[in-house]
Scaffold this motif. Structure first.
Motif, short mmCIF file in Angstrom:
data_model
loop_
_atom_site.label_atom_id
_atom_site.label_comp_id
_atom_site.label_asym_id
_atom_site.label_seq_id
_atom_site.Cartn_x
_atom_site.Cartn_y
_atom_site.Cartn_z
N ASP A 21 0.81 -1.23 0.00
CA ASP A 21 0.00 0.00 0.00
C ASP A 21 0.83 1.27 0.00
O ASP A 21 0.29 2.37 -0.18
N GLY A 22 2.14 1.16 0.23
CA GLY A 22 2.99 2.34 0.24
C GLY A 22 4.46 1.95 0.24
O GLY A 22 4.82 0.84 0.63
N ARG A 23 5.28 2.87 -0.20
CA ARG A 23 6.72 2.65 -0.20
C ARG A 23 7.27 2.94 1.19
O ARG A 23 7.03 4.02 1.74
N LEU A 24 8.01 2.00 1.75
CA LEU A 24 8.56 2.14 3.09
C LEU A 24 9.98 2.70 3.02
O LEU A 24 10.79 2.24 2.22
N LEU A 25 10.25 3.68 3.89
CA LEU A 25 11.56 4.32 3.95
C LEU A 25 12.12 4.22 5.36
O LEU A 25 11.42 4.55 6.32
N LEU A 26 13.34 3.77 5.48
CA LEU A 26 14.04 3.85 6.76
C LEU A 26 14.59 5.26 6.83
O LEU A 26 15.56 5.60 6.15
N ALA A 27 13.92 6.12 7.60
CA ALA A 27 14.28 7.54 7.60
C ALA A 27 13.88 8.19 8.91
O ALA A 27 12.93 7.76 9.57
N ASP A 28 14.60 9.23 9.25
CA ASP A 28 14.34 10.04 10.42
C ASP A 28 13.48 11.23 9.99
O ASP A 28 13.84 11.93 9.03
N VAL A 29 12.38 11.47 10.68
CA VAL A 29 11.52 12.60 10.31
C VAL A 29 12.21 13.94 10.54
O VAL A 29 11.72 14.97 10.07
N ALA A 30 13.34 13.93 11.22
CA ALA A 30 14.10 15.17 11.42
C ALA A 30 14.88 15.57 10.17
O ALA A 30 15.31 16.72 10.05
N ALA A 31 15.05 14.64 9.23
CA ALA A 31 15.80 14.92 8.00
C ALA A 31 15.27 13.99 6.91
O ALA A 31 15.89 12.99 6.58
N LEU A 32 14.13 14.33 6.37
CA LEU A 32 13.47 13.47 5.38
C LEU A 32 14.17 13.56 4.03
O LEU A 32 14.55 14.64 3.59
N PRO A 33 14.31 12.42 3.35
CA PRO A 33 14.96 12.42 2.03
C PRO A 33 13.97 12.78 0.93
O PRO A 33 13.78 12.04 -0.05
N LEU A 34 13.32 13.94 1.09
CA LEU A 34 12.29 14.38 0.16
C LEU A 34 12.53 15.84 -0.22
O LEU A 34 13.02 16.63 0.60
N ARG A 35 12.11 16.20 -1.45
CA ARG A 35 12.24 17.58 -1.90
C ARG A 35 11.22 18.47 -1.19
O ARG A 35 10.15 18.00 -0.78
N PRO A 36 11.49 19.76 -1.08
CA PRO A 36 10.51 20.68 -0.49
C PRO A 36 9.20 20.69 -1.27
O PRO A 36 9.19 20.64 -2.50
N GLY A 37 8.10 20.71 -0.53
CA GLY A 37 6.77 20.87 -1.13
C GLY A 37 6.28 19.72 -1.97
O GLY A 37 5.33 19.87 -2.73
N VAL A 38 6.87 18.54 -1.85
CA VAL A 38 6.53 17.42 -2.72
C VAL A 38 5.25 16.70 -2.29
O VAL A 38 4.65 15.98 -3.08
N LEU A 39 4.81 16.90 -1.04
CA LEU A 39 3.66 16.17 -0.51
C LEU A 39 2.44 17.05 -0.38
O LEU A 39 2.54 18.26 -0.21
N ASP A 40 1.29 16.39 -0.38
CA ASP A 40 0.02 17.07 -0.10
C ASP A 40 -0.37 16.96 1.36
O ASP A 40 -1.15 17.79 1.85
N ALA A 41 0.13 15.95 2.05
CA ALA A 41 -0.29 15.73 3.43
C ALA A 41 0.70 14.85 4.17
O ALA A 41 1.44 14.07 3.56
N VAL A 42 0.66 14.97 5.50
CA VAL A 42 1.41 14.10 6.40
C VAL A 42 0.47 13.58 7.46
O VAL A 42 -0.32 14.34 8.04
N PHE A 43 0.54 12.29 7.71
CA PHE A 43 -0.19 11.63 8.78
C PHE A 43 0.84 11.19 9.81
O PHE A 43 1.87 10.62 9.44
N ALA A 44 0.59 11.46 11.08
CA ALA A 44 1.57 11.10 12.11
C ALA A 44 0.85 10.56 13.33
O ALA A 44 0.25 11.31 14.10
N ALA A 45 0.89 9.24 13.48
CA ALA A 45 0.22 8.58 14.61
C ALA A 45 1.21 8.37 15.74
O ALA A 45 2.24 7.71 15.56
N GLY A 46 0.91 8.94 16.90
CA GLY A 46 1.75 8.73 18.08
C GLY A 46 3.15 9.29 17.97
O GLY A 46 4.01 8.96 18.77
N LEU A 47 3.39 10.14 17.01
CA LEU A 47 4.75 10.59 16.72
C LEU A 47 5.25 11.67 17.67
O LEU A 47 6.40 11.64 18.11
N ILE A 48 4.42 12.62 17.99
CA ILE A 48 4.91 13.85 18.62
C ILE A 48 5.62 13.60 19.96
O ILE A 48 6.59 14.28 20.29
N ALA A 49 5.19 12.60 20.70
CA ALA A 49 5.83 12.31 21.99
C ALA A 49 7.25 11.78 21.83
O ALA A 49 8.02 11.78 22.79
#
Length: 199
Positions: free
Chosen positions: A90-118
Motif C-alpha cells: 500500500d505504500g513505499r517504506l523508507l528507513l528515515a528520520d523525520v528530522a531529516a526526510l529524504p524528500l524535496r521541499p513541497g513534494v507532498l500534499d499531506a502528512v499523517f503522524a500517529a503517536g509521533l509527537i511524543a
C-alpha cells in the motif's frame, strides 16, 4: 518525550513483533483519522513514524492507485513487521528520520503522524521539517487512537501541564513550525489535531 534516537529504536524494536496484536481494534480509528486529512485521488501523502504501517491501507484507499503513499520510520524492526503484514503493497517504506526526510521541499500534499509527537527530540524543528516537505495549503494530522487521558492512564500516569498534545501547547507549537491548527479533538476514543501548511 524521548530525546535519544537509540532509545526510540530500542523501545520500538523490542515491541515490533507483537505491536499489532497488542492493539487489534485500532483500525477504524486510523481510517477515521485518515478521512480527516481530506485526501483526494492522486494526492501524495507521508505516514511519518509509520511503525508497522497500520495507516498505509486507509491512506492508499484515500489517494487511489494514482496517488503516492510513503511510510517513514526510524526503526528497522517496525518496517520489517510492516512488510510481513503486507502493508508495503500500500505504500513505499523508507528507513528515515523525520528530522531529516529524504524528500524535496513541497513534494507532498499531506502528512499523517500517529503517536509521533511524543517521540520527537526537537518538536518545533521536527514539525518544521514536516512542513518543509508539504506544499502550502497541504495538511497534517497528528493522531493517536486513544485520547490523552486514556493514554496517560494506560501508562499509570496523569496528564501534566507540559504535555505537548494539550491544545494550549500544541497550537502555538504548530504555529511556530509553519502550521495552522484547524481542528482539535481529545476524547477517550481518539486524539486528532489537524493543521494546514502556511504559505
Amino acid at each position: 518525550m524521548s530525546v535519544d534516537h537509540t532509545h526510540v529504536q530500542e523501545f520500538f524494536a523490542a515491541r515490533a513483533a507483537d505491536w499489532d496484536s497488542r492493539f487489534p481494534d485500532d483500525g477504524p480509528a486510523y481510517a477515521a483519522a485518515v478521512t480527516g486529512l481530506g485526501l483526494r485521488e492522486g494526492d501524495r501523502v507521508l505516514d511519518a513514524g509509520c511503525g508497522t504501517g497500520r495507516a498505509l491501507p486507509p491512506l492508499r484507499a484515500a489517494v487511489g492507485r494514482s496517488g503516492v503513499v510513503l511510510g517513514a520510520d526510524l526503526t528497522p524492526a517496525m518496517l520489517r513487521t510492516a512488510v510481513r503484514a503486507g502493508r508495503d503493497r500500500d505504500g513505499r517504506l523508507l528507513l528515515a528520520d523525520v528530522a531529516a526526510l529524504p524528500l524535496r521541499p513541497g513534494v507532498l500534499d499531506a502528512v499523517f503522524a500517529a503517536g509521533l509527537i511524543a517521540h520527537l527530540p526537537h518538536p518545533a524543528d521536527n514539525l518544521r521539517e514536516l512542513a518543509r516537505v508539504v506544499r502550502p495549503g497541504g495538511t497534517l494530522a497528528l493522531f493517536h487512537p486513544i485520547g490523552r487521558a486514556a493514554l496517560a492512564a494506560r501508562h499509570g500516569r496523569r496528564i501534566t501541564p507540559d504535555d505537548l498534545r494539550a491544545e494550549g501547547n500544541l497550537r502555538p507549537l504548530l504555529g511556530r513550525s509553519g502550521w495552522r491548527m484547524t481542528s482539535y479533538v481529545d476524547e477517550d476514543a481518539r486524539f486528532l489535531a489537524l493543521a494546514v501548511r502556511e504559505d
